[in-house]
Write a protein that holds these residues in place. Structure first.
Motif, PDB file in Angstrom:
ATOM      1  N   SER A  75      38.755  36.940  44.008  1.00  0.00           N
ATOM      2  CA  SER A  75      38.066  36.912  42.725  1.00  0.00           C
ATOM      3  C   SER A  75      37.511  38.287  42.408  1.00  0.00           C
ATOM      4  O   SER A  75      37.408  39.161  43.275  1.00  0.00           O
ATOM      5  N   TYR A  76      37.155  38.456  41.155  1.00  0.00           N
ATOM      6  CA  TYR A  76      36.681  39.749  40.651  1.00  0.00           C
ATOM      7  C   TYR A  76      35.477  39.477  39.756  1.00  0.00           C
ATOM      8  O   TYR A  76      35.519  38.606  38.878  1.00  0.00           O
TER       9      TYR A  76
ATOM     10  N   HIS B 298      31.370  46.820  39.881  1.00  0.00           N
ATOM     11  CA  HIS B 298      32.521  45.925  39.880  1.00  0.00           C
ATOM     12  C   HIS B 298      32.796  45.552  41.335  1.00  0.00           C
ATOM     13  O   HIS B 298      32.785  46.418  42.213  1.00  0.00           O
ATOM     14  N   ILE B 299      33.072  44.273  41.575  1.00  0.00           N
ATOM     15  CA  ILE B 299      33.238  43.781  42.944  1.00  0.00           C
ATOM     16  C   ILE B 299      34.482  42.906  43.014  1.00  0.00           C
ATOM     17  O   ILE B 299      34.684  42.027  42.168  1.00  0.00           O
ATOM     18  N   ALA B 300      35.324  43.154  44.003  1.00  0.00           N
ATOM     19  CA  ALA B 300      36.423  42.249  44.350  1.00  0.00           C
ATOM     20  C   ALA B 300      36.047  41.579  45.665  1.00  0.00           C
ATOM     21  O   ALA B 300      35.589  42.239  46.592  1.00  0.00           O
ATOM     22  N   TYR B 301      36.264  40.267  45.751  1.00  0.00           N
ATOM     23  CA  TYR B 301      35.776  39.561  46.933  1.00  0.00           C
ATOM     24  C   TYR B 301      36.664  38.367  47.269  1.00  0.00           C
ATOM     25  O   TYR B 301      37.362  37.818  46.426  1.00  0.00           O
ATOM     26  N   LYS B 302      36.624  37.999  48.551  1.00  0.00           N
ATOM     27  CA  LYS B 302      37.302  36.809  49.042  1.00  0.00           C
ATOM     28  C   LYS B 302      36.358  35.629  48.881  1.00  0.00           C
ATOM     29  O   LYS B 302      35.246  35.644  49.367  1.00  0.00           O
ATOM     30  N   ASP B 303      36.849  34.602  48.187  1.00  0.00           N
ATOM     31  CA  ASP B 303      36.026  33.439  47.919  1.00  0.00           C
ATOM     32  C   ASP B 303      36.731  32.210  48.474  1.00  0.00           C
ATOM     33  O   ASP B 303      37.674  31.705  47.875  1.00  0.00           O
TER      34      ASP B 303
ATOM     35  N   LEU C 140      35.649  42.320  51.069  1.00  0.00           N
ATOM     36  CA  LEU C 140      35.198  42.590  49.708  1.00  0.00           C
ATOM     37  C   LEU C 140      35.089  44.093  49.517  1.00  0.00           C
ATOM     38  O   LEU C 140      35.130  44.867  50.468  1.00  0.00           O
ATOM     39  N   ASP C 141      34.975  44.512  48.257  1.00  0.00           N
ATOM     40  CA  ASP C 141      34.871  45.934  47.948  1.00  0.00           C
ATOM     41  C   ASP C 141      34.074  46.082  46.659  1.00  0.00           C
ATOM     42  O   ASP C 141      34.024  45.162  45.824  1.00  0.00           O
ATOM     43  N   ILE C 142      33.432  47.247  46.482  1.00  0.00           N
ATOM     44  CA  ILE C 142      32.618  47.497  45.301  1.00  0.00           C
ATOM     45  C   ILE C 142      32.899  48.895  44.784  1.00  0.00           C
ATOM     46  O   ILE C 142      33.087  49.847  45.562  1.00  0.00           O
TER      47      ILE C 142
END
Length: 757
Positions: free
Chosen positions: A704-705, A692-697, A681-683
């Protein structure tokens, strides 16, 4: 006995700052048959604290007060809040210069209303301070006589509601109790064309900056005892013409009253007055978002549904078992952009909500709306009253009075939250080798740069830079045969020199060299200088810039967290604290240039820990006392920091600084991939200070974002991905996201998702 008959108008009123004033002749109804009991028998009336006959017997020095008749009407009596009838202090306006911005037309004022007859029985109910202006008026389609300003062209920025009472267009019996009256301080150089105007609500127990929430037992009471005054904060945004604000507005104060119960000797509490002393129409409307999915991309791509609740507050329902249909005739909802035509709710479908017995709640469900943008998507709610049904003065024998032809109603204007719905373009960069770490960033021309560490028969670092037409591929550095499963991170300095940090993959015993590499962002020429030797457990070389120097966090010998500060070739290094090699770590400067490092606490089973240096000494604090993985950090505004991480199963968000943190779960079902990698993930923080966060779900089996704005958190599915998504997030100058991730084909499937609208 000789009696001298006087007619005295006892009022609290409608004051106006604005427009032309005509002859001010008071309205005097027929007084031939006064009835002292009739006020107790009629419904509520909007008056301004009474119209009376006063009989004085000079011989016996006695005085008799008799109500003229059942005053079932509202009155606008400006003159009784201003000289010469009243002292100048009856209405005061104090400007808060510290929070105002006069050149831009923003003026914050505190308006204080002082009771004109302190200590008397003329206590008021539902006092409304109404603002009238000349901002651009927009007629609402289903009733062209309803004209109001709409955002952003609104004068009162923090209204409690909207009302039709005392507008200058329709109450044209000027200068009378039942018409528009010009205030003594009025600017006569403009005319307000609005028939629907915003108000602030004045009552005991409601302070200047309180939200509009009325204690139902208080019934919106404005006492004439004790301090006998109330204050409310008005946030006024005036128009700016030719770079100069135009400070025009009109102001009215309206109140309700009825005679107290006869057996009360000293009526000074709300229960001493019948419920008819309160206004007949709803005193408050409120719209609540319960999960709207409305979204907008462009003029051809929009949609979603409205899921709202409407709360109607009506005093006439207080303590009664009557059906809402006996008070509410109709409920109409309309919008200039979201749907065609009006939508009607059945007043019989309302239901009680606990605690407040004056409230009825209605569900609003509107599918397939058509927003025209992200902002100013408005609903107008109109709630018509049953008794009375018109604005006609409720005084027998009255004639020659101008009043609106429309139904007596309460109004509310609601700005529907619209989500940013990005269109995601997916580009496959076609990288042929196993990818271990990714990172992304934008240059000053909003061109994205993607960095990749991979194992392609050795250790190699790759840079993909978009030049506006295609991706340029550069391989600046890398050697060895160990596999490049170590992190690569980038940042720009204020001169747009790009710095990247990654470990040299050359083995040196149990260590690898940690190297800072500086490149010019155009020529892609690389120079590097060593910081220190370090063990690369996979995730620990992180870089940021405080506006003067670079900061780099890394680990040495598998158990120590280090921090280096300076410029290439000139580094100062210091040990921060213990760290275990396979635990995650991230670093960022706050908005004041203080370094913060988040890591998992090695001696407490992966508790989330923050190391910070705001006083010249490193200190540690546990943000979240539970096992977590993949913490990432980004700087908010005014020293606040944002941290996101997984507490399986769930994506969490913590914000704060030093010892003070708040934590919430923002995606309950989110779960990381099978291996504990930092890049799951990243922020990033946008230009408004929002995360804003991108992450593995794993729950959605993809990338997802999620981002936060004033309306809360908004979540979008971006793309399916490999089990270890290797996610990196960047935001361009317009806060649009770029996400680097691994596609479903695995470690050799490097992709970029570009979110735009």
């Amino acid at each position: 006995m000789h009696r001298v008959k006087l007619i005295i108008l006892l009022t609290i009123v409608a004051v106006s700052f604005g427009s032309c004033s005509k002859s001010q002749i008071p309205v005097s109804p027929d007084i031939s048959t006064p009835d002292i009991h009739s006020i107790n028998q009629v419904g509520n009336h909007r008056t301004i604290w009474g119209l009376w006959d006063v009989y004085i017997d000079p011989e016996n020095e006695t005085l008799e007060i008799v109500p003229l008749r059942a005053l079932n009407f509202q009155a606008n009596v400006v003159n009784h809040l201003q000289p010469p009838q009243s002292p100048i202090h009856m209405l005061t306006i104090n400007i808060d210069a510290g929070t105002s911005d006069f050149p831009s037309g923003l003026v914050n004022v505190d308006v204080t209303l002082n009771h004109p007859f302190p200590g008397s029985i003329f206590c008021g109910f539902d006092v409304m301070g109404i603002v009238m202006d000349d901002h651009d008026g927009v007629p609402w389609a289903t009733d062209p006589s309803i004209i109001s300003s709409i955002q952003p062209n609104t004068l009162l920025q923090n209204p409690d509601g909207w009302t039709r009472w005392w507008n200058q267009v329709e109450f044209t019996t000027y200068g009378t109790l039942l018409g528009y009256i010009e205030g003594a301080r009025a600017n006569p150089n403009f005319t307000s064309t609005h028939t629907l105007n915003a108000f602030k609500y004045f009552c005991d127990g409601l302070s200047a900056e309180d939200d509009f929430f009325v204690n139902i037992n208080n019934r919106g009471f404005f006492s004439s005892y004790n301090n006998a005054n109330n204050k409310r904060r008005y946030e006024l945004q005036f128009q700016v013409e030719d770079s100069s604000p135009v400070f025009n507005f009109k102001y009215a104060v309206s109140a309700s009253w009825a005679q107290p119960y006869e057996d009360i000797e000293n009526p000074n509490l709300p229960q001493h007055f019948p419920i008819s002393a309160n206004m007949p129409e709803a005193y408050k409307l409120d719209v609540i978002d319960t999960g709207c999915s409305a979204w907008f991309f462009d003029q051809s791509h929009y949609g979603g549904d409205l899921d709202l609740k409407l709360d109607i507050y009506d005093w006439q329902l207080y303590g009664m078992s009557i059906a809402a249909t006996e008070e509410i005739e109709s409920i109409k909802i309309e919008s200039p952009t979201l749907f065609q035509g009006p939508i009607y709710l059945d007043p019989a479908n309302g239901y009680m909500v606990p605690v407040n017995v004056t409230r009825r709640r209605y569900d609003i469900n509107i599918p397939d709306v058509t927003p025209s943008g992200l902002n100013n998507q408005l609903l107008l709610v109109t709630v018509n009253s049953v008794h009375p049904a018109t604005y006609e003065p409720q005084i027998p024998g009255i004639s020659g009075i101008d009043y609106p032809e429309g139904h007596l109603a309460a109004y509310y204007i609601y700005d529907v939250p619209i989500k940013v719905n990005y269109a995601w373009d997916h580009i496959n960069l076609g990288h042929p080798h196993d990818i271990w770490m990714t990172n992304g960033i934008f240059d000053q021309d909003d061109n994205p740069i993607v960095a990749v560490s991979s194992a392609d028969g050795g250790a190699m670092y790759h840079f993909y830079a978009w030049n506006g037409i295609d991706w340029d591929h550069d391989t600046p550095f890398g050697y060895g045969d160990t596999g490049a499963h170590c992190s690569i991170r980038m940042c720009f300095d204020p001169d747009w020199n790009l710095a990247a940090v990654w470990p040299n993959i050359h083995w040196n015993g149990a260590n690898r060299d940690s190297v800072i590499n500086i490149r010019d962002h155009i020529s892609l020429d690389w120079n590097y200088s060593e910081i220190d030797t370090s063990y690369c457990g996979g995730y620990f070389n992180v870089i940021d810039h405080d506006g003067t120097n670079y900061g780099v966090s890394f680990n040495i010998d598998d158990d120590t967290l280090w921090f280096a500060y300076g410029q290439p070739g000139d580094w100062e290094k210091e040990a921060v604290g213990p760290l275990v090699g396979d635990n995650c770590m991230d670093f960022a400067f706050d908005s004041f240039g203080n370094p913060y490092i988040v890591s998992t606490e090695p001696w407490a089973v992966n508790n989330l820990t923050v190391w910070y240096n705001t006083t010249g000494t490193w200190q540690m604090h546990v943000i979240y006392a539970s096992p977590v993985t993949c913490p990432r950090i980004s700087a908010g505004l005014s020293g606040e920091m944002y941290v996101t991480y997984y507490d399986d199963p769930g994506l969490k968000f913590s914000h704060g600084s030093e010892l003070n943190w708040m934590t919430s779960t923002i995606v309950p079902g989110a779960a990381i991939g099978s291996i504990n990698f930092l890049d799951e993930l990243d922020i990033r923080t946008d230009s408004h200070g929002q995360p804003h966060i991108a992450y593995k779900d794993n729950h959605d089996d993809g990338v997802s974002y999620i981002y936060r704005d004033e309306g809360g958190w908004h979540d979008q599915f971006v793309a399916p991905s490999f089990d270890r998504a290797k996610i990196a997030l960047a935001l361009d100058s317009m806060d649009r996201p770029l996400i680097v991730y691994l596609g479903p084909d695995g470690l050799n499937d490097l992709r970029v998702a570009w979110g735009h609208w």
